[in-house]
Design an enzyme around this catalytic site. Structure first.
Site, PDB file in Angstrom:
ATOM      1  CD  GLU A  29      -1.319  -2.348   2.055  1.00  0.00           C
ATOM      2  OE1 GLU A  29      -0.092  -2.588   1.976  1.00  0.00           O
ATOM      3  OE2 GLU A  29      -2.097  -3.063   2.693  1.00  0.00           O
ATOM      4  CB  CYS A  67      -0.577   0.439   5.035  1.00  0.00           C
ATOM      5  SG  CYS A  67       1.034  -0.216   4.531  1.00  0.00           S
TER       6      CYS A  67
HETATM    7  N1  THU Z   1       2.363  -6.386   4.105  1.00  0.00           N
HETATM    8  C1  THU Z   1       1.878  -5.508   3.180  1.00  0.00           C
HETATM    9  O1  THU Z   1       2.423  -5.405   2.074  1.00  0.00           O
HETATM   10  N2  THU Z   1       0.812  -4.744   3.527  1.00  0.00           N
HETATM   11  C2  THU Z   1       0.209  -4.759   4.746  1.00  0.00           C
HETATM   12  O2  THU Z   1      -0.594  -3.900   5.035  1.00  0.00           O
HETATM   13  C3  THU Z   1       0.519  -5.851   5.669  1.00  0.00           C
HETATM   14  C4  THU Z   1       1.799  -6.556   5.431  1.00  0.00           C
HETATM   15  C5  THU Z   1       3.531  -7.181   3.759  1.00  0.00           C
HETATM   16  C6  THU Z   1       4.787  -6.828   4.535  1.00  0.00           C
HETATM   17  C7  THU Z   1       5.562  -8.113   4.450  1.00  0.00           C
HETATM   18  O3  THU Z   1       6.300  -8.115   3.235  1.00  0.00           O
HETATM   19  C8  THU Z   1       4.515  -9.200   4.372  1.00  0.00           C
HETATM   20  O4  THU Z   1       3.305  -8.552   4.006  1.00  0.00           O
HETATM   21  C9  THU Z   1       4.304  -9.953   5.662  1.00  0.00           C
HETATM   22  O5  THU Z   1       4.120  -9.085   6.724  1.00  0.00           O
END
Ligand code: THU
Length: 138
Positions: free
Chosen positions: A63, A95
């Protein structure tokens, strides 16, 4: 804020874009791919994936990648965003805060890997009493 009526075509375009960018995720540690697609009022879509780092705290979520890409291209308003993961995971607190800065009223749509919508809601309801830029303006 001008009310924007999200159409099924918007949803379809956003889901497709988020699915595509999700495949670009760099996730050698969690193996959890996330794709995000943000829609601007003019119909433009900005996408982002999560990019992990061997120093785990340096990881950026999908995000925030999308928000940073959009803002650095001169776009600061969003009407909707799709987040796609294998199991409908929802945006983390950081985020939510980063999106809230620009578009507290945007629609957030959580989608699972197959393309099925699991949740659709408004960002400020996902970040109740969120802190925003208005608090710092004189
Ligand atoms: N992650 C996201 O990309 N967005 C979120 O809002 C939650 C978590 C990603 C971060 C990391 O690369 C993986 O998901 C596991 O936490």
């Amino acid at each position: 804020m001008i009310t924007y009526n999200l159409t099924n075509d918007d949803r379809r375009r956003l889901i497709e874009a988020a699915q595509q960018v999700r495949s670009k995720a760099y996730v050698p540690y969690s193996h959890y791919q996330v794709g995000a697609a943000l829609l601007t009022p003019s119909g433009k879509i900005f996408t982002g994936c999560n990019v992990e780092n061997s120093s785990y705290g340096a990881t950026i979520c999908a995000e925030r990648t999308a928000v940073v890409k959009a803002v650095s291209e001169g776009e600061q308003d969003f009407v909707a965003g799709v987040i796609i993961t294998e199991n409908g995971g929802s945006p983390c607190g950081i985020c939510r805060q980063v999106m809230f800065e620009f578009a507290p009223d945007m629609t957030i749509i959580l989608v699972e890997g197959s393309g099925k919508i699991l949740y659709e809601g408004v960002l400020h309801e996902m970040l109740l009493l969120g802190f925003g830029p208005d608090k710092l303006r004189k």
